[in-house]
Design a protein around this motif. Structure first.
Motif, mmCIF file in Angstrom:
data_model
loop_
_atom_site.group_PDB
_atom_site.id
_atom_site.type_symbol
_atom_site.label_atom_id
_atom_site.label_comp_id
_atom_site.label_asym_id
_atom_site.label_seq_id
_atom_site.Cartn_x
_atom_site.Cartn_y
_atom_site.Cartn_z
ATOM 1 N N LEU A 186 0.835 -1.200 0.000
ATOM 2 C CA LEU A 186 0.000 0.000 0.000
ATOM 3 C C LEU A 186 0.871 1.252 0.000
ATOM 4 O O LEU A 186 0.573 2.225 -0.694
ATOM 5 C CB LEU A 186 -0.929 -0.022 1.216
ATOM 6 N N ARG B 294 -10.410 3.764 -4.095
ATOM 7 C CA ARG B 294 -10.848 2.378 -4.187
ATOM 8 C C ARG B 294 -12.180 2.345 -4.922
ATOM 9 O O ARG B 294 -13.082 3.110 -4.617
ATOM 10 C CB ARG B 294 -11.036 1.789 -2.778
ATOM 11 N N GLN C 21 -9.452 -3.222 -4.587
ATOM 12 C CA GLN C 21 -8.063 -2.778 -4.594
ATOM 13 C C GLN C 21 -7.969 -1.273 -4.410
ATOM 14 O O GLN C 21 -8.869 -0.533 -4.761
ATOM 15 C CB GLN C 21 -7.350 -3.216 -5.885
ATOM 16 N N VAL C 22 -6.843 -0.855 -3.849
ATOM 17 C CA VAL C 22 -6.522 0.558 -3.690
ATOM 18 C C VAL C 22 -5.643 0.924 -4.882
ATOM 19 O O VAL C 22 -4.674 0.216 -5.182
ATOM 20 C CB VAL C 22 -5.772 0.810 -2.367
ATOM 21 N N GLY D 99 -3.697 -4.733 -3.150
ATOM 22 C CA GLY D 99 -4.770 -5.227 -2.294
ATOM 23 C C GLY D 99 -5.962 -5.826 -3.008
ATOM 24 O O GLY D 99 -7.051 -5.872 -2.429
ATOM 25 N N ALA E 36 -9.287 5.592 1.253
ATOM 26 C CA ALA E 36 -9.155 4.141 1.074
ATOM 27 C C ALA E 36 -8.512 3.509 2.305
ATOM 28 O O ALA E 36 -8.859 2.399 2.696
ATOM 29 C CB ALA E 36 -8.347 3.829 -0.176
ATOM 30 N N VAL E 37 -7.587 4.235 2.938
ATOM 31 C CA VAL E 37 -6.960 3.753 4.171
ATOM 32 C C VAL E 37 -7.962 3.827 5.326
ATOM 33 O O VAL E 37 -8.103 2.886 6.104
ATOM 34 C CB VAL E 37 -5.688 4.565 4.499
ATOM 35 N N ALA F 138 -11.499 0.985 5.036
ATOM 36 C CA ALA F 138 -11.130 -0.305 4.448
ATOM 37 C C ALA F 138 -12.278 -1.304 4.556
ATOM 38 O O ALA F 138 -13.047 -1.268 5.519
ATOM 39 C CB ALA F 138 -9.904 -0.864 5.158
ATOM 40 N N GLN G 280 -9.227 -6.245 5.232
ATOM 41 C CA GLN G 280 -8.107 -5.675 4.488
ATOM 42 C C GLN G 280 -7.320 -4.751 5.409
ATOM 43 O O GLN G 280 -7.861 -3.773 5.926
ATOM 44 C CB GLN G 280 -8.577 -4.912 3.254
ATOM 45 N N ASP G 281 -6.054 -5.068 5.627
ATOM 46 C CA ASP G 281 -5.185 -4.287 6.496
ATOM 47 C C ASP G 281 -4.594 -3.127 5.705
ATOM 48 O O ASP G 281 -3.738 -3.327 4.844
ATOM 49 C CB ASP G 281 -4.066 -5.163 7.058
ATOM 50 N N THR G 282 -5.047 -1.917 5.987
ATOM 51 C CA THR G 282 -4.561 -0.735 5.271
ATOM 52 C C THR G 282 -3.592 0.083 6.120
ATOM 53 O O THR G 282 -3.529 1.302 6.005
ATOM 54 C CB THR G 282 -5.740 0.139 4.797
#
Length: 181
Positions: free
Chosen positions: A86, A108, A114-115, A132, A157-158, A161, A165-167
């Motif tokens: 990321l 996203r 996906q980012v 992602g 997007a962070v 999430a 999904q680990d952003t």
């Protein structure tokens, strides 16, 4: 020249097709691709079918229908390249800005979650750098639409999430910049 990111692989290609159903049948029945998600006209004029040949949510997508008024039909809609982290998507966006690339979208979208940052090359080809993309297991289950999190910035997007999904940004300077937005 050292870049602040590295393309890992060609991630997916999206093409415009004249007859969405005919093309879907060709790619599934003749080439063995498997559908993951389908958009109706409400999400993409002409409809859209996401297809996979491995664990990636999609490696190919088909968009049906006529091109928008005033636009010539182009077969290629866009190509996407996968990045490893990321953090690299954020660095890629900044790098593209510094080099005057025309960024047409960041954040996203829906299916695949996906980012990404999307931009044009010098000939106007639509390109995407992403991280992602959802993975599909052997059971074939895809993320339900109510878990999609469309955003219009990388920072959102962070912040927003989808489940699982680990952003987490690992570069402290990127964390500070994202928090300041």
């Amino acid at each position: 020249m050292t870049l602040p990111f590295a393309v890992r692989k060609l991630g997916h290609v999206v093409i415009n097709v004249a007859d969405l159903e005919k093309s879907r049948r060709f790619y599934t029945e003749v080439l063995g691709f498997r559908p993951t998600d389908i958009y109706g006209d409400d999400k993409m004029p002409g409809g859209m079918v996401f297809l996979r040949c491995n664990g990636d949510h999609h490696c190919l997508a088909l968009i049906g229908g006529a091109p928008p008024a005033g636009e010539a039909r182009r077969t290629l809609h866009h190509m996407a390249f996968e990045l490893a982290t990321l953090d690299e998507v954020f660095r890629a966006r900044d790098h593209l800005r510094r080099h005057g690339a025309k960024i047409v979208y960041e954040g996203r979208r829906r299916a695949g979650c996906q980012v990404s940052v999307e931009f044009l090359d010098p000939d106007g080809h639509h390109l995407e750098l992403f991280w992602g993309l959802d993975q599909i297991g052997t059971d074939g289950r895809v993320r339900p639409a109510d878990e999609w999190r469309q955003t219009a910035t990388l920072e959102d997007a962070v912040r927003f999430a989808p489940p699982g999904q680990d952003t987490t940004l690992h570069d402290a300077s990127l964390k500070r910049a994202a928090a300041a937005e």
